[in-house]
Design a protein around this motif. Structure first.
Motif, PDB file in Angstrom:
ATOM      1  N   MET A  72      63.467  75.728   0.183  1.00 12.54           N
ATOM      2  CA  MET A  72      63.197  74.853   1.324  1.00 12.54           C
ATOM      3  C   MET A  72      62.601  73.528   0.890  1.00 12.54           C
ATOM      4  N   ALA A  73      61.737  73.608  -0.134  1.00 13.98           N
ATOM      5  CA  ALA A  73      61.104  72.378  -0.620  1.00 13.98           C
ATOM      6  C   ALA A  73      62.155  71.400  -1.114  1.00 13.98           C
ATOM      7  N   THR A  74      63.277  71.946  -1.633  1.00 15.84           N
ATOM      8  CA  THR A  74      64.331  71.057  -2.117  1.00 15.84           C
ATOM      9  C   THR A  74      65.426  70.875  -1.083  1.00 15.84           C
ATOM     10  N   GLY A  75      65.166  71.328   0.142  1.00 16.45           N
ATOM     11  CA  GLY A  75      66.130  71.095   1.223  1.00 16.45           C
ATOM     12  C   GLY A  75      67.206  72.160   1.319  1.00 16.45           C
ATOM     13  N   ASP A  76      67.088  73.231   0.513  1.00 14.48           N
ATOM     14  CA  ASP A  76      68.093  74.300   0.572  1.00 14.48           C
ATOM     15  C   ASP A  76      67.516  75.471   1.352  1.00 14.48           C
ATOM     16  N   PHE A  77      68.075  75.723   2.517  1.00 14.45           N
ATOM     17  CA  PHE A  77      67.526  76.772   3.360  1.00 14.45           C
ATOM     18  C   PHE A  77      68.173  78.134   3.102  1.00 14.45           C
ATOM     19  N   GLY A  78      69.040  78.214   2.135  1.00 13.42           N
ATOM     20  CA  GLY A  78      69.648  79.483   1.780  1.00 13.42           C
ATOM     21  C   GLY A  78      70.950  79.725   2.520  1.00 13.42           C
ATOM     22  N   ARG A  79      71.571  80.863   2.222  1.00 13.62           N
ATOM     23  CA  ARG A  79      72.838  81.227   2.851  1.00 13.62           C
ATOM     24  C   ARG A  79      72.627  82.382   3.805  1.00 13.62           C
ATOM     25  N   SER A  80      73.330  82.328   4.927  1.00 16.30           N
ATOM     26  CA  SER A  80      73.248  83.382   5.927  1.00 16.30           C
ATOM     27  C   SER A  80      73.724  84.707   5.340  1.00 16.30           C
ATOM     28  N   LEU A  81      73.102  85.802   5.754  1.00 15.76           N
ATOM     29  CA  LEU A  81      73.528  87.115   5.268  1.00 15.76           C
ATOM     30  C   LEU A  81      74.795  87.577   5.979  1.00 15.76           C
ATOM     31  N   THR A  82      74.985  87.186   7.233  1.00 16.69           N
ATOM     32  CA  THR A  82      76.169  87.633   7.960  1.00 16.69           C
ATOM     33  C   THR A  82      77.280  86.592   7.898  1.00 16.69           C
ATOM     34  N   PHE A 274      68.935  84.283  18.453  1.00 19.32           N
ATOM     35  CA  PHE A 274      69.031  85.593  19.078  1.00 19.32           C
ATOM     36  C   PHE A 274      69.984  86.496  18.297  1.00 19.32           C
ATOM     37  N   GLN A 275      71.163  85.939  17.987  1.00 13.94           N
ATOM     38  CA  GLN A 275      72.165  86.698  17.242  1.00 13.94           C
ATOM     39  C   GLN A 275      71.633  87.082  15.857  1.00 13.94           C
ATOM     40  N   ALA A 276      70.972  86.115  15.214  1.00 14.81           N
ATOM     41  CA  ALA A 276      70.464  86.361  13.862  1.00 14.81           C
ATOM     42  C   ALA A 276      69.410  87.458  13.886  1.00 14.81           C
ATOM     43  N   ILE A 277      68.574  87.461  14.917  1.00 14.51           N
ATOM     44  CA  ILE A 277      67.546  88.508  14.981  1.00 14.51           C
ATOM     45  C   ILE A 277      68.201  89.869  15.168  1.00 14.51           C
ATOM     46  N   SER A 278      69.188  89.950  16.074  1.00 13.48           N
ATOM     47  CA  SER A 278      69.757  91.266  16.329  1.00 13.48           C
ATOM     48  C   SER A 278      70.585  91.752  15.151  1.00 13.48           C
ATOM     49  N   GLN A 279      71.092  90.840  14.325  1.00 18.97           N
ATOM     50  CA  GLN A 279      71.832  91.278  13.136  1.00 18.97           C
ATOM     51  C   GLN A 279      70.947  91.315  11.904  1.00 18.97           C
ATOM     52  N   ARG A 280      69.669  91.064  12.099  1.00 18.72           N
ATOM     53  CA  ARG A 280      68.711  91.028  10.993  1.00 18.72           C
ATOM     54  C   ARG A 280      69.169  90.072   9.896  1.00 18.72           C
TER      55      ARG A 280
END
Lengths: 318, 493
Positions: A72-82, A274-280
């Motif tokens: 995050m510090a370098t602006g990369d928030f990662g990749r979605s798991l789904t 909402f979707q992200a929470i329900s799919q963890r």
């Protein structure tokens, strides 16, 4: 001023850090395995293990937290798991709906609320005041999803002026911009109305308070027209509580509109969370929540700056 | 001036109606409840994936037809060796993937090996468990050798999880699916819709639709307005709700109530007191009034079941009379089991309406015989972890939507906690039996065993409520497999 800004910045960063820790730990504790959700009830143990490894969930908690923070510090928030796309892309796509929607709704609510509030305050105690504040009361009480459905039945099902829901995307041409805008009309109206009702009440009470001040009487005594007194002298001084509420409302409109997004099946930020929470989809939830925390901090900062703009005393000294 | 405007208006209407009369519409907007997490059916269990891509974008060696029958797809025909262990598939020639690469035996080998591999993330890896080797004979034929004969092999190869993918594009299928089907993927506007378009280079009969859009509409009330406003013309799985009678009465729409493969059960934790006692399970089965439950949970649209099997299947045996609704008998059985005053238990409910609505009715029916069921609502993620994985539950309601999945009762360590060597033997024999009549008989035996053991409270087959424009033809009535097959869908002229 610089010292002030610096202090604000330090507080903002500390808030973000604390928020990141809280968000990450809550999602860690939350029951639910993203791999199992993805693969369902028939998946075998080794398949689940393979997917967990692919998702990077087999690494220790601390390592995951640190690499997430570092990213995050370098602006990369990662990749979605789904979804197989980056969190940044997902959020940007959703902001293309949520940001204009929030802006239109806020503009609409301000355009209705401030005149109504000022008008009610100037007619304090009269029938017009009672009537407009009564209407505001109703506006606060009516559930917005119900109001939204009513709008859909009238304007989409009955008159077929606008689509019942969905968002076609902004597109490239003016015609497609217009179609996209059309899709946002009903959601914006249904979001704006309750907000306008609240804002009108706040405006009215702030105005009523200011109208009792000595400088208003002075302005009147000087022979200034009533309109000028009302709009230039009274309103300007009543704006601070109004701006505070508007700041809060904008933050709410950005992500708290899940119900309206569902009624109009809009691809907004609320539904993404909402979707992200329900799919963890932990990475997405974490990323979006952090962005929201950051934007609330930013909006508050902007509101503070606006205070300074309307109140010269805040500009010069402490 | 006014007259001219009126004339122009009339002309425009005439023109518009004229063009629609000449040629039927070729576009379609469908509403689906859930957005898929991605679009690769070989890497996820979500029905939402198959309900977009199956038969439309991706094809397997075989495919499942509207009545659940196995049909040829990318395999034109096949030969099965005497011992039932070797399948030689003759492949469709001239088939191409949507990226222009040609389809041949190498792709089949790649697909099957990938799904069986150690690091495979195929949600139904068990479909491929009988495969021993896959050999390319020549570009148009492939030989699959099984470890043992398997009666359901061709059916298994028709699942969405077994569709053929190409080594060139497999990695990207989650975002940009590349298959051999009559539609190619066009666009996925995240959170909004997936659009597919007719594939001009399709090997088979071209589809009537030029374009189809699957729009994600999670809200039941919104799906009604979307239909009424004409924005959406078809809901393959309509969220029934209270609005169904209104739509049924409207001649513009057709409402078709079919069946899914979802056996809805009141699952009981067989490995836990007091449910480990068969008398308690029998008592609960006697306490269930299916008609009331079906009325409340599905507006009366589900078919009652007495075992874990779809009434649409030719091997189905009606066992709904095994433990008929009988409160007195239930109380007596409970007393025999040592619980004359009943007991209390938790009833954990996942989010779907059938579970939440059915749960309340079942709780009140259980109260009739002295069982206090405490309702615990939970979200899916929680349910999967607590109930399904950790088996921390007494009672739960869920629909088992995988087709033909009675074999889960023979699985070790499954969340029912049920173990009966007799059933295990039947399932083992079934696995290697290829003769249809014999298979049906074994399926019948299995249904009887679990019905008599009252493993679960067997409730109803989850209905498929399809709603679409009355002028639309060719939509599936039933869902023998999770799919929205658009290959035969067209607008009436």
């Amino acid at each position: 001023m610089t010292a002030y800004l610096l202090r604000r910045l330090t507080i903002a960063i500390a808030t973000l850090l604390v928020a990141s820790l809280v968000v990450f730990s809550i999602l860690e504790i939350l029951p639910g395995d993203p791999a199992r959700i993805m693969l369902g009830m028939n998946a075998s143990a080794d398949t689940l293990e393979a997917l967990r490894t692919e998702m990077g969930l087999d690494r220790p908690v601390v390592a995951r937290y640190l690499s997430w923070l570092g990213g995050m510090a370098t602006g990369d928030f990662g990749r979605s798991l789904t979804y197989s796309s980056s969190v940044t892309d997902l959020v940007l796509e959703r902001l293309a709906v949520s940001l204009p929607l929030a802006a239109i709704a806020l503009a609409l609510s301000t355009a209705i609320a401030i005149p109504v509030g000022v008008f009610a305050a100037s007619r304090r105690g009269h029938a017009a005041d009672t009537l407009s504040m009564g209407a505001a009361q109703v506006g606060v009480a009516v559930p917005n999803f119900w109001f939204a459905l009513l709008l859909v039945y009238v304007f989409a099902v009955g008159l077929r002026l606008v689509p019942a829901g969905g968002f076609p995307g902004w597109g490239e041409t003016w015609a497609s911009h217009f179609e996209a805008l059309k899709a946002l009309v009903l959601p914006a109206v249904s979001l704006a109305l309750p907000q306008a009702a609240i804002l009108a009440r706040v405006t009215r009470s702030a105005m009523v308070e200011v109208m009792g001040e000595d400088y208003i009487r002075t302005a009147r005594a000087k022979g200034l027209p009533r309109r000028v007194v009302l709009w230039r002298h009274a309103l300007r001084n009543a704006l601070i509580p109004v701006l505070t509420i508007m700041g809060l409302q904008f933050a709410f409109l950005l992500a708290g509109t899940i119900i309206i997004e569902n009624v109009f099946y809009l691809p907004g930020l609320g539904r993404l969370i909402f979707q992200a929470i329900s799919q963890r989809d932990l990475i997405v939830v974490e990323g979006v929540v952090m962005l929201l925390v950051a934007s609330v901090i930013l909006i508050n900062l902007l509101v503070d700056i606006c205070y300074a703009a309307v109140d010269p005393r805040l500009r010069t000294g402490r | 001036m006014k007259t001219i405007a009126r004339f122009l208006g009339a002309a425009a209407i005439l023109l518009a109606s004229g063009t629609t009369a000449l040629s039927a519409r070729t576009d379609l907007v469908l509403g689906v409840v859930l957005e898929p997490p991605h679009l690769d059916p070989t890497a996820g269990a979500a029905a939402a994936i198959d309900e977009i891509v199956y038969a439309n974008i991706f094809e397997g060696l075989t495919r499942i037809g509207p009545d659940g029958e196995v049909q040829p797809a990318l395999a034109e025909s096949w030969e099965i060796s005497e011992d039932g262990k070797t399948y030689t598939f003759k492949l469709r020639e001239g088939a191409k993937f949507h990226d222009g690469t040609s389809f041949d035996a190498e792709d089949v080998k790649f697909t099957l090996d990938r799904a069986r591999a150690e690091d495979s993330t195929n949600a139904q890896k068990v479909l491929f468990s009988a495969i021993d080797t896959v050999e390319v004979v020549d570009p148009a034929s492939v030989k699959v050798t099984l470890k043992h004969p398997q009666g359901s092999f061709l059916w298994k190869m028709g699942w969405g999880d077994a569709v053929i993918v190409a080594p060139e594009s497999a990695e990207g299928n989650k975002e940009k699916p590349v298959g051999t089907g009559p539609f190619r993927f066009e666009n996925w506007a995240k959170g909004s819709s997936v659009t597919i378009a007719r594939n001009p280079d399709y090997w088979g009969e071209p589809v009537a639709l030029e374009k189809a859009e699957f729009r994600f509409i999670p809200d039941a009330a919104a799906s009604v307005t979307a239909l009424l406003s004409g924005d959406v013309q078809a809901f393959p799985n309509f969220q029934a709700g209270d609005a169904l009678p209104q739509i049924q009465a409207d001649p513009r729409f057709e409402v078709v109530i079919g069946a899914t493969e979802g056996e809805t059960v009141l699952a009981m934790n067989n490995s836990k007191e007091p449910f480990s006692n068969i008398k308690v399970r029998q008592a609960i089965s006697h306490a269930l009034n299916r008609d009331e439950i079906i009325l409340g949970a599905t507006s009366g649209n589900g078919a009652p079941i007495g075992s874990h099997f779809s009434p649409a299947s030719p091997a189905y045996v009606d066992l709904t009379g095994t433990y008929p609704y009988d409160v007195e008998r239930a109380k007596a059985l409970l007393a025999e089991a040592g619980h004359p005053d009943g007991f209390s238990a938790t009833l954990k409910l996942p989010p779907p309406p059938y579970a939440r609505l059915g749960g309340e009715i079942i709780a009140s029916q259980l109260r009739e015989i002295g069982i206090e069921a405490e309702i615990v609502p939970m979200e899916w993620a929680q349910w999967l972890e607590q109930v399904f994985t950790n088996k921390d539950y007494d009672l739960t309601i869920v629909s088992h939507t995988e087709p033909n999945d009675i074999n889960i009762y023979a699985r070790d360590d499954y969340y029912f906690g049920y173990d009966n060597p007799k059933l295990d033997a039947v399932m083992a024999e079934l696995e290697t039996t290829t003769d249809t009549a014999k298979r049906n008989e074994l399926f019948g035996q299995a249904q009887r065993i679990i019905a008599e053991d009252a493993v679960n409270g067997f409730l109803f087959q989850l209905p498929k409520v399809g709603v679409w424009d009355a002028k639309l033809e060719g939509m599936w009535e039933n869902a023998p497999i999770q799919a929205t097959d658009l290959t035969k869908v067209h607008w009436a002229e």
